[in-house]
Design a protein around this motif. Structure first.
Motif, PDB file in Angstrom:
ATOM      1  N   LEU A  95       6.264  12.819  -1.486  1.00  0.00           N
ATOM      2  CA  LEU A  95       7.129  12.006  -0.643  1.00  0.00           C
ATOM      3  C   LEU A  95       6.320  11.004   0.165  1.00  0.00           C
ATOM      4  O   LEU A  95       6.724   9.844   0.334  1.00  0.00           O
ATOM      5  CB  LEU A  95       7.945  12.910   0.287  1.00  0.00           C
ATOM      6  N   ARG A  96       5.186  11.432   0.673  1.00  0.00           N
ATOM      7  CA  ARG A  96       4.326  10.542   1.456  1.00  0.00           C
ATOM      8  C   ARG A  96       3.846   9.363   0.617  1.00  0.00           C
ATOM      9  O   ARG A  96       3.750   8.220   1.111  1.00  0.00           O
ATOM     10  CB  ARG A  96       3.136  11.324   1.989  1.00  0.00           C
ATOM     11  N   ALA A  97       3.545   9.629  -0.671  1.00  0.00           N
ATOM     12  CA  ALA A  97       3.039   8.582  -1.553  1.00  0.00           C
ATOM     13  C   ALA A  97       4.155   7.751  -2.172  1.00  0.00           C
ATOM     14  O   ALA A  97       3.873   6.838  -2.962  1.00  0.00           O
ATOM     15  CB  ALA A  97       2.193   9.214  -2.661  1.00  0.00           C
ATOM     16  N   GLY A  98       5.413   8.040  -1.830  1.00  0.00           N
ATOM     17  CA  GLY A  98       6.525   7.283  -2.395  1.00  0.00           C
ATOM     18  C   GLY A  98       6.790   7.585  -3.852  1.00  0.00           C
ATOM     19  O   GLY A  98       7.127   6.675  -4.624  1.00  0.00           O
ATOM     20  N   LEU A  99       6.647   8.850  -4.247  1.00  0.00           N
ATOM     21  CA  LEU A  99       6.858   9.253  -5.638  1.00  0.00           C
ATOM     22  C   LEU A  99       7.949  10.332  -5.721  1.00  0.00           C
ATOM     23  O   LEU A  99       7.699  11.459  -6.143  1.00  0.00           O
ATOM     24  CB  LEU A  99       5.550   9.791  -6.237  1.00  0.00           C
ATOM     25  N   PRO A 100       9.174  10.004  -5.328  1.00  0.00           N
ATOM     26  CA  PRO A 100      10.230  11.030  -5.386  1.00  0.00           C
ATOM     27  C   PRO A 100      10.577  11.449  -6.803  1.00  0.00           C
ATOM     28  O   PRO A 100      10.966  12.602  -7.037  1.00  0.00           O
ATOM     29  CB  PRO A 100      11.420  10.344  -4.692  1.00  0.00           C
ATOM     30  N   GLU A 101      10.436  10.536  -7.773  1.00  0.00           N
ATOM     31  CA  GLU A 101      10.760  10.905  -9.150  1.00  0.00           C
ATOM     32  C   GLU A 101       9.744  11.905  -9.706  1.00  0.00           C
ATOM     33  O   GLU A 101      10.094  12.790 -10.480  1.00  0.00           O
ATOM     34  CB  GLU A 101      10.810   9.648 -10.031  1.00  0.00           C
ATOM     35  N   VAL A 102       8.471  11.742  -9.315  1.00  0.00           N
ATOM     36  CA  VAL A 102       7.456  12.726  -9.720  1.00  0.00           C
ATOM     37  C   VAL A 102       7.759  14.080  -9.082  1.00  0.00           C
ATOM     38  O   VAL A 102       7.605  15.136  -9.711  1.00  0.00           O
ATOM     39  CB  VAL A 102       6.046  12.235  -9.331  1.00  0.00           C
ATOM     40  N   LEU A 103       8.211  14.047  -7.837  1.00  0.00           N
ATOM     41  CA  LEU A 103       8.570  15.292  -7.157  1.00  0.00           C
ATOM     42  C   LEU A 103       9.739  15.982  -7.853  1.00  0.00           C
ATOM     43  O   LEU A 103       9.729  17.199  -8.046  1.00  0.00           O
ATOM     44  CB  LEU A 103       8.908  14.998  -5.698  1.00  0.00           C
ATOM     45  N   LYS A 104      10.759  15.209  -8.221  1.00  0.00           N
ATOM     46  CA  LYS A 104      11.899  15.803  -8.928  1.00  0.00           C
ATOM     47  C   LYS A 104      11.452  16.419 -10.256  1.00  0.00           C
ATOM     48  O   LYS A 104      11.894  17.524 -10.623  1.00  0.00           O
ATOM     49  CB  LYS A 104      12.972  14.743  -9.172  1.00  0.00           C
ATOM     50  N   ALA A 105      10.588  15.722 -10.973  1.00  0.00           N
ATOM     51  CA  ALA A 105      10.085  16.266 -12.229  1.00  0.00           C
ATOM     52  C   ALA A 105       9.273  17.538 -11.992  1.00  0.00           C
ATOM     53  O   ALA A 105       9.345  18.493 -12.774  1.00  0.00           O
ATOM     54  CB  ALA A 105       9.230  15.218 -12.948  1.00  0.00           C
ATOM     55  N   ASN A 106       8.509  17.561 -10.891  1.00  0.00           N
ATOM     56  CA  ASN A 106       7.719  18.743 -10.561  1.00  0.00           C
ATOM     57  C   ASN A 106       8.617  19.933 -10.240  1.00  0.00           C
ATOM     58  O   ASN A 106       8.353  21.062 -10.678  1.00  0.00           O
ATOM     59  CB  ASN A 106       6.810  18.422  -9.372  1.00  0.00           C
ATOM     60  N   LEU A 107       9.687  19.697  -9.494  1.00  0.00           N
ATOM     61  CA  LEU A 107      10.605  20.780  -9.150  1.00  0.00           C
ATOM     62  C   LEU A 107      11.301  21.322 -10.393  1.00  0.00           C
ATOM     63  O   LEU A 107      11.408  22.545 -10.586  1.00  0.00           O
ATOM     64  CB  LEU A 107      11.637  20.285  -8.139  1.00  0.00           C
ATOM     65  N   MET A 108      11.781  20.424 -11.253  1.00  0.00           N
ATOM     66  CA  MET A 108      12.415  20.873 -12.490  1.00  0.00           C
ATOM     67  C   MET A 108      11.413  21.588 -13.387  1.00  0.00           C
ATOM     68  O   MET A 108      11.715  22.632 -13.991  1.00  0.00           O
ATOM     69  CB  MET A 108      12.994  19.666 -13.245  1.00  0.00           C
ATOM     70  N   GLY A 109      10.198  21.056 -13.465  1.00  0.00           N
ATOM     71  CA  GLY A 109       9.183  21.688 -14.295  1.00  0.00           C
ATOM     72  C   GLY A 109       8.792  23.069 -13.797  1.00  0.00           C
ATOM     73  O   GLY A 109       8.551  23.992 -14.590  1.00  0.00           O
ATOM     74  N   SER A 110       8.742  23.250 -12.471  1.00  0.00           N
ATOM     75  CA  SER A 110       8.412  24.565 -11.919  1.00  0.00           C
ATOM     76  C   SER A 110       9.502  25.586 -12.236  1.00  0.00           C
ATOM     77  O   SER A 110       9.215  26.747 -12.548  1.00  0.00           O
ATOM     78  CB  SER A 110       8.218  24.461 -10.402  1.00  0.00           C
ATOM     79  N   LEU A 111      10.760  25.149 -12.153  1.00  0.00           N
ATOM     80  CA  LEU A 111      11.861  26.052 -12.508  1.00  0.00           C
ATOM     81  C   LEU A 111      11.790  26.441 -13.984  1.00  0.00           C
ATOM     82  O   LEU A 111      11.951  27.618 -14.335  1.00  0.00           O
ATOM     83  CB  LEU A 111      13.198  25.378 -12.205  1.00  0.00           C
ATOM     84  N   HIS A 112      11.562  25.475 -14.851  1.00  0.00           N
ATOM     85  CA  HIS A 112      11.450  25.783 -16.280  1.00  0.00           C
ATOM     86  C   HIS A 112      10.239  26.678 -16.554  1.00  0.00           C
ATOM     87  O   HIS A 112      10.297  27.576 -17.404  1.00  0.00           O
ATOM     88  CB  HIS A 112      11.336  24.485 -17.083  1.00  0.00           C
ATOM     89  N   TRP A 113       9.145  26.421 -15.834  1.00  0.00           N
ATOM     90  CA  TRP A 113       7.925  27.208 -16.038  1.00  0.00           C
ATOM     91  C   TRP A 113       8.191  28.689 -15.743  1.00  0.00           C
ATOM     92  O   TRP A 113       7.812  29.568 -16.526  1.00  0.00           O
ATOM     93  CB  TRP A 113       6.821  26.664 -15.134  1.00  0.00           C
ATOM     94  N   CYS A 114       8.848  28.957 -14.618  1.00  0.00           N
ATOM     95  CA  CYS A 114       9.076  30.355 -14.218  1.00  0.00           C
ATOM     96  C   CYS A 114      10.170  31.016 -15.045  1.00  0.00           C
ATOM     97  O   CYS A 114      10.018  32.153 -15.516  1.00  0.00           O
ATOM     98  CB  CYS A 114       9.427  30.426 -12.736  1.00  0.00           C
ATOM     99  N   LEU A 115      11.290  30.313 -15.235  1.00  0.00           N
ATOM    100  CA  LEU A 115      12.438  30.919 -15.911  1.00  0.00           C
ATOM    101  C   LEU A 115      12.241  31.048 -17.409  1.00  0.00           C
ATOM    102  O   LEU A 115      12.735  32.009 -18.017  1.00  0.00           O
ATOM    103  CB  LEU A 115      13.694  30.085 -15.650  1.00  0.00           C
TER     104      LEU A 115
END
Length: 428
Positions: A146-166
């Motif tokens: 968020l600080r670096a202005g990369l919300p789309e990367v953050l969204k991809a990271n959140l989705m990727g973490s969910l897929h990684w665990c589940l």
């Protein structure tokens, strides 16, 4: 002849009084062989040495050794190199790789430090510490993106973490345990509660996306709805923690056969971890989080340069590579317990990690953006929304009967691999 016979009788009597079995093994190492008899250098059996109690500093040393001296502890030497890379303006690939590995090492140290604190407080407080600090690396990465202005990367990271665990961690754990046992049986009550929360979280993440496609709805409306949904999800997470640790904690007990895993004695590793003082454990936990924050800042600052230089989509980096940072410890622990035929613990780690991300890290990312004035909404793409819903329903359907086989794990892993490949071809 009589003298010879008397001597043999004396030797036989002396041999019969010699200690046998474990007592003989307990005698010291300073022994000599004298005509078939085992004696000390002074002619007497060596006295047993009593182990002296450990001093405070010995306990601290053993505790730090258990926290740091893991295979991943080697990665800690890369922490200062990560800082040097930005100062010396190294190649973006080298800077990202060094900081990437350094964060993995610090994440494992932070997880072990949280475990040290949990072992020295009450189970309720220990569970709450793990619930709110267990995913510190993901929260750090969210703030840095968020600080670096990369919300789309953050969204991809959140989705990727969910897929990684589940999908990946859970699938590999089921497949590992399924190769050792034909039918895997587990406690369906705790899994059902976690998966129900996971379904609610998935719906809450999809609703703003669907709302954004309604004609006349502005991005500001979607942002407001996302913040409202985030507050509801945080409240649901607090409710789930109270349900888990207080009202229905018996539903989350793990069993191995007829023996409750919680009733097993502490291992040597747990004892040495608990020997680290509470003050040292807290200081180590805070220090590891702070160092990981600095390394993640350097990593995020070089992501766009890495993407432009080598042509790697930023969404692929966020969805596939960044989730490794905060989920390596849970991945190793889940597969390790599955290999020991402790499938209940393995499922609890994998699904519990996904629940933490969905109910706490995702809404907290929206709220962090609100605090630092960096707009972050839950308006994902239609593809991401469909994938998270389908993945959640797939896992819930496989686990609803309380039994599983190795083929289920292989299916989950294949779904994850397909999602990872598709993320590489998504446009920035």
């Amino acid at each position: 002849a009589q003298d010879t016979e008397s001597a043999q009788t004396a030797r036989a009597e002396a041999g019969s009084t010699r200690p046998q079995g474990p007592r003989a093994k307990a005698m010291g190492r300073l022994t000599v062989v004298n005509k078939g008899r085992r004696t000390s250098l002074l002619g007497l059996p060596p006295a047993k040495t009593e182990q002296l109690p450990k001093t405070f500093w010995q306990k601290e040393f053993d505790g730090y050794k258990q926290v740091i001296c893991w295979p991943s502890g080697v990665l800690l030497i890369l922490v200062p190199l990560g800082f040097m890379g930005r100062t010396l303006q190294w190649n973006s690939l080298i800077v990202c790789l060094v900081n990437f590995l350094a964060i993995i090492g610090m994440a494992n140290v932070q997880a072990r430090a949280v475990e040290c604190v949990s072992l020295q407080v009450s189970p309720l407080i220990g569970g709450m510490i793990d619930a709110f600090l267990g995913k510190s690396v993901e929260q750090i990465m969210a703030i840095q993106c968020l600080r670096a202005g990369l919300p789309e990367v953050l969204k991809a990271n959140l989705m990727g973490s969910l897929h990684w665990c589940l999908l990946l961690v859970l699938g590999q754990s089921i497949m590992t345990a399924g190769f050792k046992k034909k039918m895997l049986e587990f406690n369906v009550d705790g899994v059902s509660a976690q998966m129900s929360s996971q379904v609610v979280a998935s719906i809450s993440m999809v609703l703003p996306t669907m709302f954004g496609s309604v004609p006349g709805v502005t991005p500001e409306d979607v942002l407001i709805l996302s913040r409202v949904c985030a507050c509801f999800l945080v409240f649901l997470y607090f409710s789930f923690i109270y349900f888990h640790l207080k009202t229905h904690k018996d539903s989350f007990q793990h069993h191995a056969g007829d023996v409750e895993l919680e009733d097993k004695p502490l291992t040597t590793e747990d004892i040495e971890l608990s020997e680290l003082s509470l003050t040292s454990s807290v200081m180590l936990m805070v220090a590891s989080i702070a160092v990981a924050a600095f390394n993640s800042q350097v990593l995020v600052d070089h992501l766009q340069d890495l993407s432009k230089t080598f042509g790697v989509p930023t969404k692929f980096i966020g969805a596939t590579l960044l989730p490794i940072l905060g989920n390596t410890a849970e991945h190793i622990a889940s597969v390790w317990h599955a290999q020991k035929d402790e499938i209940d613990v393995a499922l609890s780690i994998a699904i519990g990690s996904a629940t933490q991300i969905a109910l706490f890290v995702v809404p907290l990312s929206v709220l962090w953006g609100w605090v630092i004035d960096r707009p972050m909404s839950l308006n994902f793409t239609g593809y991401d929304s469909a994938v998270i819903l389908l993945g959640t329903f797939l896992v819930a359907q496989m686990l609803q009967h309380g039994v599983s086989v190795w083929l289920h794990g292989a299916m989950l892993m294949n779904v994850y691999l397909m999602i990872a490949v598709i993320s590489y071809f998504e446009p920035n």
